[in-house]
Motif scaffolding. Structure first.
Motif, PDB file in Angstrom:
ATOM      1  N   TYR A 147       0.834  -1.206   0.000  1.00  0.00           N
ATOM      2  CA  TYR A 147       0.000   0.000   0.000  1.00  0.00           C
ATOM      3  C   TYR A 147       0.862   1.248   0.000  1.00  0.00           C
ATOM      4  N   ASP A 148       0.558   2.163  -0.902  1.00  0.00           N
ATOM      5  CA  ASP A 148       1.092   3.519  -0.888  1.00  0.00           C
ATOM      6  C   ASP A 148      -0.090   4.473  -0.971  1.00  0.00           C
ATOM      7  N   THR A 149       0.024   5.617  -0.339  1.00  0.00           N
ATOM      8  CA  THR A 149      -1.038   6.603  -0.430  1.00  0.00           C
ATOM      9  C   THR A 149      -1.128   7.131  -1.866  1.00  0.00           C
TER      10      THR A 149
ATOM     11  N   ASP B   7      -3.316  16.719   1.705  1.00  0.00           N
ATOM     12  CA  ASP B   7      -1.991  16.126   1.593  1.00  0.00           C
ATOM     13  C   ASP B   7      -1.986  14.721   2.173  1.00  0.00           C
ATOM     14  N   TYR B   8      -1.767  13.701   1.338  1.00  0.00           N
ATOM     15  CA  TYR B   8      -1.786  12.304   1.764  1.00  0.00           C
ATOM     16  C   TYR B   8      -0.369  11.784   1.901  1.00  0.00           C
ATOM     17  N   GLY B   9       0.166  11.759   3.090  1.00  0.00           N
ATOM     18  CA  GLY B   9       1.427  11.074   3.294  1.00  0.00           C
ATOM     19  C   GLY B   9       2.641  11.885   2.897  1.00  0.00           C
ATOM     20  N   SER B  10       3.823  11.447   3.347  1.00  0.00           N
ATOM     21  CA  SER B  10       5.058  12.171   3.098  1.00  0.00           C
ATOM     22  C   SER B  10       5.818  11.628   1.920  1.00  0.00           C
ATOM     23  N   GLY B  11       5.675  10.347   1.578  1.00  0.00           N
ATOM     24  CA  GLY B  11       6.270   9.781   0.379  1.00  0.00           C
ATOM     25  C   GLY B  11       7.720   9.423   0.492  1.00  0.00           C
ATOM     26  N   ALA B  12       8.378   9.664   1.643  1.00  0.00           N
ATOM     27  CA  ALA B  12       9.799   9.384   1.729  1.00  0.00           C
ATOM     28  C   ALA B  12      10.098   8.727   3.072  1.00  0.00           C
ATOM     29  N   GLY B  13      11.168   7.935   3.116  1.00  0.00           N
ATOM     30  CA  GLY B  13      11.584   7.316   4.345  1.00  0.00           C
ATOM     31  C   GLY B  13      10.626   6.242   4.823  1.00  0.00           C
ATOM     32  N   ALA B  14      10.627   6.009   6.124  1.00  0.00           N
ATOM     33  CA  ALA B  14       9.757   4.990   6.693  1.00  0.00           C
ATOM     34  C   ALA B  14       8.307   5.395   6.528  1.00  0.00           C
ATOM     35  N   ALA B  15       7.451   4.390   6.439  1.00  0.00           N
ATOM     36  CA  ALA B  15       6.034   4.663   6.251  1.00  0.00           C
ATOM     37  C   ALA B  15       5.497   5.462   7.426  1.00  0.00           C
ATOM     38  N   PRO B  16       4.845   6.614   7.167  1.00  0.00           N
ATOM     39  CA  PRO B  16       4.348   7.440   8.250  1.00  0.00           C
ATOM     40  C   PRO B  16       3.091   6.848   8.864  1.00  0.00           C
ATOM     41  N   LYS B  17       2.782   7.310  10.077  1.00  0.00           N
ATOM     42  CA  LYS B  17       1.502   6.990  10.680  1.00  0.00           C
ATOM     43  C   LYS B  17       0.419   7.730   9.911  1.00  0.00           C
TER      44      LYS B  17
ATOM     45  N   GLY C 233      -9.578   8.777   2.968  1.00  0.00           N
ATOM     46  CA  GLY C 233      -8.275   9.416   3.073  1.00  0.00           C
ATOM     47  C   GLY C 233      -7.250   8.604   3.832  1.00  0.00           C
ATOM     48  N   ALA C 234      -6.009   9.056   3.740  1.00  0.00           N
ATOM     49  CA  ALA C 234      -4.882   8.489   4.487  1.00  0.00           C
ATOM     50  C   ALA C 234      -3.905   9.633   4.695  1.00  0.00           C
ATOM     51  N   PHE C 235      -4.052  10.328   5.816  1.00  0.00           N
ATOM     52  CA  PHE C 235      -3.373  11.598   6.033  1.00  0.00           C
ATOM     53  C   PHE C 235      -2.183  11.446   6.971  1.00  0.00           C
ATOM     54  N   ALA C 236      -1.056  12.024   6.599  1.00  0.00           N
ATOM     55  CA  ALA C 236       0.110  12.048   7.474  1.00  0.00           C
ATOM     56  C   ALA C 236      -0.075  13.077   8.590  1.00  0.00           C
TER      57      ALA C 236
ATOM     58  N   THR D 268      -6.361   5.205  13.030  1.00  0.00           N
ATOM     59  CA  THR D 268      -5.057   4.967  12.395  1.00  0.00           C
ATOM     60  C   THR D 268      -4.952   3.526  11.928  1.00  0.00           C
ATOM     61  N   GLU D 269      -6.072   2.789  11.892  1.00  0.00           N
ATOM     62  CA  GLU D 269      -6.065   1.397  11.443  1.00  0.00           C
ATOM     63  C   GLU D 269      -5.740   1.322   9.962  1.00  0.00           C
TER      64      GLU D 269
END
Length: 278
Positions: free
Chosen positions: A55-57, A198-208, A251-254, A277-278
């Protein structure tokens, strides 16, 4: 050499539409890899947002495409409706009805109609992150309805022809003379980098990731009905099966603040919600 980025919709914890054990994420990945193989055999460079069940946002998918610098972005999905066998056909979504992306969308639809799908047309969807944030002409192809028996039968029995049809639509657009390989200019697909969703940061470890849940049902039909209503109102909703329940989430928000804004918008629209956050 032309380069195309292919996106298998959903994945991992987000199955997409679900019907009688069939999951959208599986159909999209199978089709994406098949189309990619055909394009590569025809001399097109292909990049993928995923090649396995991860899964990616939506924003991360757009960021992957932008980092690849593709000339076109094609996202594969399968549609769903409130009732089984209610609708049938293929439609392709674009940010707006202008530019190279429309030519690509029309070419793909025409090829799929030859295979046997009803052509439901090309439609504007400026709210979709993978169309809004990609910096290249982008289309999202809904390859039939996952909860329509006739579309599933066609998808399964004519799978190779469907993959050839989509690849053919891409290749015919590339070969039309208007698209020299190695960069299709700056048309883009929408307001790249703009907006507050804004959905997620896209870099590094998967964000919450924070999500807004609008319902949880043991009966899949009830969940699909709610999912369809949300999607018709342009909310980025999806279906998640967890612990015996079909959960409808948006949604899936960082950033928690963005999830709070989405929750407020959904409540104003009359939905019961909570943030998870599930």
């Amino acid at each position: 050499m032309a380069k195309v980025v292919l996106d298998a919709g959903h994945g991992g914890v987000e199955p997409g539409a679900v019907h009688e054990g069939r999951q959208e994420k599986d159909d999209t990945l199978r089709l994406t890899l098949a189309v990619g193989g055909i394009l590569e055999d025809n001399g097109v460079e292909v990049a993928y947002t995923r090649t396995e069940d991860v899964y990616d946002t939506p924003l991360q998918k757009a960021q992957i495409a932008n980092a690849e610098g593709g000339d076109f972005f094609v996202s594969f999905h399968r549609n769903s409706s409130p009732q089984a066998n209610q609708y049938s056909g293929v439609e392709t979504l674009v940010y707006d009805l202008s530019g190279e992306k429309v030519a690509l969308a029309e070419a793909i639809n025409a090829e799929l109609a030859e295979v046997g799908f009803r052509d439901l047309g090309v439609k504007e969807r400026p709210d979709l992150i993978v169309l809004k944030r990609t910096q290249m002409p982008a289309v999202l192809v809904e390859v039939g309805f996952l909860n329509t028996d006739a579309d599933n039968l066609l998808f399964d029995e004519q799978f190779a022809a469907i993959a050839e049809a989509i690849a053919g639509g891409i290749l015919s657009t590339l070969e039309s003379g208007r698209y020299p390989g190695g960069g299709y200019g700056t048309e883009g697909s929408g307001n790249s980098g703009a907006g507050s969703d804004d959905y997620g940061s896209g870099a590094g470890a998967a964000p919450k990731l924070y999500r807004v849940q609008t319902g949880a049902y043991r009966n899949r039909a009830y969940a699909e009905d709610l999912l369809y209503r949300l999607q018709q109102q342009n909310y980025p909703a999806f279906l998640l099966y967890d612990d015996g329940l079909y959960k409808v989430q948006v949604g899936a928000f960082a950033q928690l603040d963005n999830a709070v804004k989405m929750e407020a918008a959904l409540r104003r629209a009359g939905y019961s919600t909570f943030i998870t956050t599930e």
